[in-house]
Design a protein around this motif. Structure first.
Motif, mmCIF file in Angstrom:
data_model
loop_
_atom_site.group_PDB
_atom_site.id
_atom_site.type_symbol
_atom_site.label_atom_id
_atom_site.label_comp_id
_atom_site.label_asym_id
_atom_site.label_seq_id
_atom_site.Cartn_x
_atom_site.Cartn_y
_atom_site.Cartn_z
ATOM 1 N N SER A 38 0.848 -1.197 0.000
ATOM 2 C CA SER A 38 0.000 0.000 0.000
ATOM 3 C C SER A 38 0.879 1.240 0.000
ATOM 4 C CB SER A 38 -0.981 -0.003 1.183
ATOM 5 O OG SER A 38 -0.316 0.306 2.376
ATOM 6 N N ASN A 40 2.044 5.024 1.077
ATOM 7 C CA ASN A 40 2.113 5.862 2.275
ATOM 8 C C ASN A 40 2.768 7.195 1.955
ATOM 9 O OD1 ASN A 40 1.212 4.322 4.778
ATOM 10 N ND2 ASN A 40 2.478 2.806 3.719
ATOM 11 N N THR A 129 -2.952 -2.890 4.118
ATOM 12 C CA THR A 129 -3.396 -1.567 4.596
ATOM 13 C C THR A 129 -2.934 -1.305 6.030
ATOM 14 O OG1 THR A 129 -5.484 -2.383 5.573
ATOM 15 C CG2 THR A 129 -5.543 -1.727 3.244
ATOM 16 N N GLY A 161 -5.471 6.692 5.855
ATOM 17 C CA GLY A 161 -5.201 5.452 6.563
ATOM 18 C C GLY A 161 -5.314 5.588 8.075
ATOM 19 N N LYS A 316 -6.932 3.501 2.456
ATOM 20 C CA LYS A 316 -5.586 3.157 1.997
ATOM 21 C C LYS A 316 -5.563 2.822 0.510
ATOM 22 C CE LYS A 316 -2.303 2.386 3.830
ATOM 23 N NZ LYS A 316 -1.132 3.263 4.044
#
Ligand SMILES: NC(=O)c1ccc[n+]([C@@H]2O[C@H](COP(=O)([O-])OP(=O)(O)OC[C@H]3O[C@@H](n4cnc5c(N)ncnc54)[C@H](OP(=O)(O)O)[C@@H]3O)[C@@H](O)[C@H]2O)c1
Length: 327
Positions: A38, A40, A129, A161, A316
């Motif tokens: 995922s 970030n 996630t 998230g 996410k």
């Protein structure tokens, strides 16, 4: 193997899907066949070489890390001879931010400390996630924020998230919770449990006359005095991230604000992967759902990172990694 490579700082256009050698695990490493990853803030920042203060670590003129991606979920393919806790075939998840990144690829080597076993009932996409965002949420609300039953809690930057995990964790403590984000995320935020939502473009929560016992901020943009004003007496404000200038201001002014008002301004330093077992338990008990935006395919990582950087995502942004023998 296929991997998304970057050799210079820039926009997502500098990312290229390339065929490179599959990594070989060192004695204390685990080779993971990545099934999902995922996106970030690390990826968005490191891609652009920001913040500049981190360039001594990540490379002054060009990146030392050539594959982004810190959150991964996959299957153990091989282990180094000193690895004790994993064996080939184990399904794992983890945050690789202290283990060299590399999640946007078919395979990655990681320290065994960066990984935990994935519950059988959790998909790889769900697992990807969790590591980074959920740890920030747990550690922000519970460890730093000392959340308590009956409190009025607010999460700022709540549609990503941290916020989507944070609200579900906070609700376990029997609190009344408000989420702040942009208008197109508010319906999703109500659906994951926020009692009240605020569109930050329409209303400034630091000036609306409401008081909060605990504020968790994923997007610090204001002065610590503004946040202190929004706290009830004895309240705690915890920032997990935001503008570097504002974070430094919070660091310097926090002792003075506490001295004169007894309100706490705190900055979270993430302990990666510390609470993975707790999150796995919540998931297995049906207390936590993962909010997935996507999934995108591996070759769509540049588009996924651009989408994340524009703040359009809900929950996410997930990458699903298909392997040639599975398609
Ligand atoms: N403390 C540590 O050790 C550590 C380690 C790693 C990362 N971090 C930080 O932790 C945070 C991770 O949060 P996350 O993954 O939840 O991020 P995220 O998915 O990007 O969510 C942040 C949300 O904030 C919204 N937003 C933007 N500007 C806002 C404003 N002025 N007021 C309110 N909301 C606003 C964004 O939506 P719109 O853009 O649509 O408004 C987005 O929905 C990041 O700040 C990251 O840098 C901290």
């Amino acid at each position: 193997m296929k991997a998304i490579i970057f050799t210079k700082y820039g926009t997502p256009d500098v990312l290229e899907l390339k065929e490179i050698d599959k990594p070989v695990p060192k004695d204390d490493e685990v080779l993971v066949k990545v099934h999902a990853a995922s996106v970030n803030d690390w990826d968005w920042g490191l891609l652009r070489g920001k913040p500049l203060i981190l360039r001594p670590i990540y490379g002054f003129l060009k990146p030392r890390v050539n594959i982004l991606g810190v959150d991964v979920a996959g299957q153990v393919e091989a282990v180094g001879r000193n690895v004790k806790n994993f064996q080939p075939g184990d399904e794992v998840l983890g945050d690789l931010s202290e283990s060299g990144f590399g999640g946007f690829a078919e395979y990655v080597c990681a320290s065994e400390n960066a990984l935990a076993l994935k519950p059988a009932g959790m998909t790889f996409e769900e697992a990807a996630t969790i590591p980074h965002a959920a740890m920030l949420a747990v550690q922000g609300l519970v460890d730093k924020g000392q959340i308590k039953k009956g409190q009025k809690v607010l999460i700022n930057g709540a549609g990503g998230g941290v916020g989507t995990f944070g609200v579900q964790i906070a609700k376990l403590y029997g609190v009344e919770i408000t989420g702040v984000d942009s208008s197109d995320k508010l319906d999703m935020m109500r659906s994951v449990g926020f009692d009240h939502v605020i569109d930050y473009k329409q209303e400034d929560f630091t000036k609306n006359g409401q008081g909060y016992d605990l504020i968790l901020d994923a997007k610090t943009t204001r002065s610590p005095f503004d946040y202190a004003r929004a706290l009830n007496p004895g309240g705690i404000y915890v920032t997990v991230g935001g503008s570097m200038g504002r974070l430094l201001q919070a660091l310097v002014l926090a002792p003075w604000i506490f001295l004169f008002s007894k309100k706490s301004i705190r900055i979270l330093g993430l302990k990666p992967n510390k609470d993975l077992a707790y999150m796995n338990e919540l998931f297995e008990n049906g207390k936590i759902k993962c909010v997935i935006d996507g999934p995108f395919k591996l070759n769509e990582v540049p588009r996924a990172i651009q989408y994340f950087g524009e703040g359009k995502h809900k929950g996410k942004v997930v990458i699903s990694v298909e392997h040639a023998n599975e398609t």
